[in-house]
Write a protein that holds these residues in place. Structure first.
Motif, PDB file in Angstrom:
ATOM      1  N   LEU A  69      27.009  20.475   5.296  1.00  0.00           N
ATOM      2  CA  LEU A  69      28.221  19.893   4.727  1.00  0.00           C
ATOM      3  C   LEU A  69      29.325  19.676   5.751  1.00  0.00           C
ATOM      4  O   LEU A  69      30.197  18.835   5.557  1.00  0.00           O
ATOM      5  CB  LEU A  69      28.749  20.800   3.604  1.00  0.00           C
ATOM      6  CG  LEU A  69      27.779  21.020   2.441  1.00  0.00           C
ATOM      7  CD1 LEU A  69      28.419  21.905   1.377  1.00  0.00           C
ATOM      8  CD2 LEU A  69      27.335  19.701   1.825  1.00  0.00           C
ATOM      9  N   GLU A  70      29.300  20.443   6.839  1.00  0.00           N
ATOM     10  CA  GLU A  70      30.384  20.341   7.806  1.00  0.00           C
ATOM     11  C   GLU A  70      30.438  18.922   8.387  1.00  0.00           C
ATOM     12  O   GLU A  70      29.476  18.446   8.984  1.00  0.00           O
ATOM     13  CB  GLU A  70      30.207  21.367   8.930  1.00  0.00           C
ATOM     14  CG  GLU A  70      31.499  21.532   9.719  1.00  0.00           C
ATOM     15  CD  GLU A  70      31.343  22.440  10.927  1.00  0.00           C
ATOM     16  OE1 GLU A  70      30.366  23.212  10.974  1.00  0.00           O
ATOM     17  OE2 GLU A  70      32.202  22.353  11.817  1.00  0.00           O
ATOM     18  N   GLY A  71      31.569  18.272   8.179  1.00  0.00           N
ATOM     19  CA  GLY A  71      31.754  16.926   8.727  1.00  0.00           C
ATOM     20  C   GLY A  71      30.964  15.834   8.015  1.00  0.00           C
ATOM     21  O   GLY A  71      30.970  14.687   8.457  1.00  0.00           O
ATOM     22  N   ALA A  72      30.293  16.174   6.917  1.00  0.00           N
ATOM     23  CA  ALA A  72      29.478  15.157   6.234  1.00  0.00           C
ATOM     24  C   ALA A  72      30.360  14.117   5.530  1.00  0.00           C
ATOM     25  O   ALA A  72      30.095  12.912   5.592  1.00  0.00           O
ATOM     26  CB  ALA A  72      28.538  15.812   5.226  1.00  0.00           C
ATOM     27  N   TYR A  73      31.423  14.586   4.881  1.00  0.00           N
ATOM     28  CA  TYR A  73      32.222  13.692   4.033  1.00  0.00           C
ATOM     29  C   TYR A  73      32.955  12.617   4.844  1.00  0.00           C
ATOM     30  O   TYR A  73      33.072  11.476   4.381  1.00  0.00           O
ATOM     31  CB  TYR A  73      33.219  14.527   3.220  1.00  0.00           C
ATOM     32  CG  TYR A  73      34.080  13.722   2.277  1.00  0.00           C
ATOM     33  CD1 TYR A  73      33.521  12.882   1.315  1.00  0.00           C
ATOM     34  CD2 TYR A  73      35.476  13.802   2.330  1.00  0.00           C
ATOM     35  CE1 TYR A  73      34.315  12.153   0.453  1.00  0.00           C
ATOM     36  CE2 TYR A  73      36.274  13.079   1.465  1.00  0.00           C
ATOM     37  CZ  TYR A  73      35.691  12.252   0.529  1.00  0.00           C
ATOM     38  OH  TYR A  73      36.486  11.533  -0.330  1.00  0.00           O
ATOM     39  N   VAL A  74      33.449  12.963   6.037  1.00  0.00           N
ATOM     40  CA  VAL A  74      34.166  11.941   6.829  1.00  0.00           C
ATOM     41  C   VAL A  74      33.210  10.883   7.391  1.00  0.00           C
ATOM     42  O   VAL A  74      33.662   9.906   7.981  1.00  0.00           O
ATOM     43  CB  VAL A  74      34.995  12.560   7.992  1.00  0.00           C
ATOM     44  CG1 VAL A  74      36.250  13.229   7.465  1.00  0.00           C
ATOM     45  CG2 VAL A  74      34.164  13.507   8.829  1.00  0.00           C
ATOM     46  N   GLU A  75      31.912  11.087   7.194  1.00  0.00           N
ATOM     47  CA  GLU A  75      30.941  10.073   7.617  1.00  0.00           C
ATOM     48  C   GLU A  75      30.274   9.398   6.413  1.00  0.00           C
ATOM     49  O   GLU A  75      29.116   8.976   6.462  1.00  0.00           O
ATOM     50  CB  GLU A  75      29.911  10.700   8.560  1.00  0.00           C
ATOM     51  CG  GLU A  75      30.549  11.145   9.870  1.00  0.00           C
ATOM     52  CD  GLU A  75      29.536  11.707  10.867  1.00  0.00           C
ATOM     53  OE1 GLU A  75      28.348  11.385  10.767  1.00  0.00           O
ATOM     54  OE2 GLU A  75      29.977  12.478  11.743  1.00  0.00           O
TER      55      GLU A  75
END
Lengths: 231, 281
Positions: free
Chosen positions: B93-99
């Motif tokens: 999940l780390e950094g997934a949403y901004v991509e």
């Protein structure tokens, strides 16, 4: 029965046309599939809006008909949509001004000022024509759908207006109320593109946001010496 | 002899703050303060009261509740969401949403967080779309908002970086751009009418300008607690609200049309740090 099936098949074939790509995951019209990478951005936008189940297009709307028509652009809307932003070119400006000018209809008995007190409420009201969830019911408000003027304009100083449009405080006081300024003001409200091609301002008269009578009240709010706009 | 060092200390600290491009170690309110210091934007600055509330943002409760829901075995298939790939591998999940939005090969299409979450809840966990955990999309009490708020918070301070390498990603972003500037409806509005200029207001509300990435990152940092609504709201909820005020028909959350618009608006914030969860007026 067979005739019906054939008709449906023919219809489906027409709809998918050149954009067929059966191994992609994007819905086309009539259950077909489309390859979105084969379309121009404009084609894909139209496809996503009208053929992919992206919007509730069949909802009844206040002006009659269904919500689909709200997304169908007229010539002026098309001319004034600039992808990426920025101004339209000079030719388009002239075209749009002419289009708008030909569109303006004047009240039969001439341009008159109505009741500034009603105009004040109409200028303030942001109600009207909203659909989807919490659909506006025009029959339950005293003066019908509002003009939404304060959304973008500071008018009188007793209420806070937006600043997308110019400040209109002291509108009548600064300009007087000659026939020429009344006509100009009516035209700007009715279809502002006649003077400001591709302006952000809605075509309040041409799009039937307000009726002729409602516009006369809003104009009274702008011109009447007793109106808070001019105090 | 120690005095010069002591004198230099505040300067070093100030330099450290001014140089603080490492947003990833900052709380959401610190990221916002840093962007305000950098830009002086009226939009970012418009509610000091809301900024004061951010350390106690009610959305932080949803982050915790969403975390529990994420790792809990649920649904007819009794599975957690750890098997769900948000673009950086299952459960990462780390950094997934901004991509996101991004192209997912398993479904051969571009999805935003909303669409991807529905996909995983229906396929991995076996929920039907009509089941409450999938069907109820809005409100702080919904499983869906708790999950979205938890997942997105794992991107706080990370820079928006939606991929455009796949032809479908590029196609959706470009179609979203056309839609953003497309005027329609009884008011002739497009998204640009309100979001194409700096310092513009609808009545008292200052509007974010899509051409100013430092403003735009806050505009698209959802989920956020909406102080005026006492609920945590999603990107899709914001989109629906804009179109409602524009007098356009209601957009369907998670639809390809909504993904296209979100692809374009996320690209417009590229390189700026996400503020997650945010608190808005």
């Amino acid at each position: 029965m067979l005739n019906n099936i054939l008709k449906k098949a023919a219809l489906a074939a027409t709809c998918v046309g050149l954009l067929v790509g059966f191994n992609t995951a994007y819905a086309g019209g009539h259950g077909g599939k489309v390859d979105i990478t084969k379309m121009t951005p404009e084609q894909l936008a139209e496809h996503l809006i009208f053929n992919s189940g992206g919007f509730k297009l069949e909802q009844k709307v206040q002006e009659g008909g269904v919500s689909r028509q709200r997304l169908e652009q007229d010539d002026l809307q098309k001319a004034c949509s600039v992808t990426g932003g920025g101004a339209v070119d000079a030719n388009t400006s002239v075209k749009v001004m002419n289009m708008a000018r030909n569109d303006i209809k004047y009240p039969k008995g001439g341009i008159k000022l109505g009741d500034w007190k009603i105009g004040r409420e109409l200028a303030w009201s942001g109600y009207g024509y909203r659909v989807g969830h919490r659909t506006d019911n025009h029959s339950t408000t005293k003066y019908g759908p509002g003009g939404n003027c304060y959304n973008c304009h500071q008018m009188a100083t007793d209420r806070t207006g937006g600043n997308i449009g110019p400040v209109l405080t002291n509108y009548g006081k600064l300009r007087g109320s000659s026939d020429a300024i009344l006509k100009y003001t009516y035209e700007v409200i009715y279809n502002p593109h006649a003077y400001f091609p591709c302006t952000n301002m809605p075509r309040i008269g041409a799009q039937n946001v307000l009726t002729e009578e409602q516009i006369s009240h809003v104009m009274a709010y702008l011109f009447d010496p007793e109106s808070p706009v001019n105090k | 002899m120690t005095k010069p060092i002591l004198y230099a200390l505040p300067i070093l600290m100030a330099a450290g703050v001014a140089h603080a491009t490492n947003y990833e170690d900052m709380a959401p309110e610190e990221i916002l303060e840093a962007l305000i210091d950098k830009t002086g934007s009226n939009y970012l600055n418009q509610s000091p009261q809301n900024r004061q509330m951010m350390p106690d943002n009610p959305a932080l409760w949803l982050v915790d509740e969403g975390e529990e829901l994420f790792y809990e075995a649920r649904g007819p298939k009794n599975a957690s969401l750890e098997g769900c790939d948000f673009g950086k591998g299952p459960g990462v999940l780390e950094g997934a949403y901004v991509e996101m939005p991004r192209y997912f090969a398993d479904v051969d299409k571009v999805m935003d967080l909303e669409a991807r979450l529905v996909h995983c809840m229906t396929t991995l966990q076996g929920f039907k779309k009509s089941d409450a955990p999938v069907k109820k999309r809005h409100g702080s009490g919904s499983d869906f908002m708790k999950l979205q708020t938890f997942i997105s918070a794992q991107s706080n301070g990370k820079k928006w970086n939606p991929p455009l390498d796949h032809p479908q990603e590029k196609a959706m972003r470009d179609a979203g751009e056309v839609m953003f500037y497309r005027r329609a409806g009884p008011m002739d509005f497009s998204c640009q009418t309100c979001h194409g200029d700096t310092g513009k207001r609808i009545r008292a509300s200052v509007l974010p300008n899509i051409n100013e990435p430092e403003e735009w990152t806050k505009a698209i940092s959802w989920p956020a607690e909406r102080a005026g609504q006492l609920n945590v709201r999603s990107t899709q909820h914001r989109l629906r609200g804009c179109l409602w005020q524009m007098r356009h028909p209601q957009i369907i959350a998670g639809s390809d049309a909504s993904t296209a618009l979100i692809s374009y608006w996320t690209d417009a914030a590229r390189g700026q740090p996400a503020i997650l969860p945010d608190l808005k007026r």
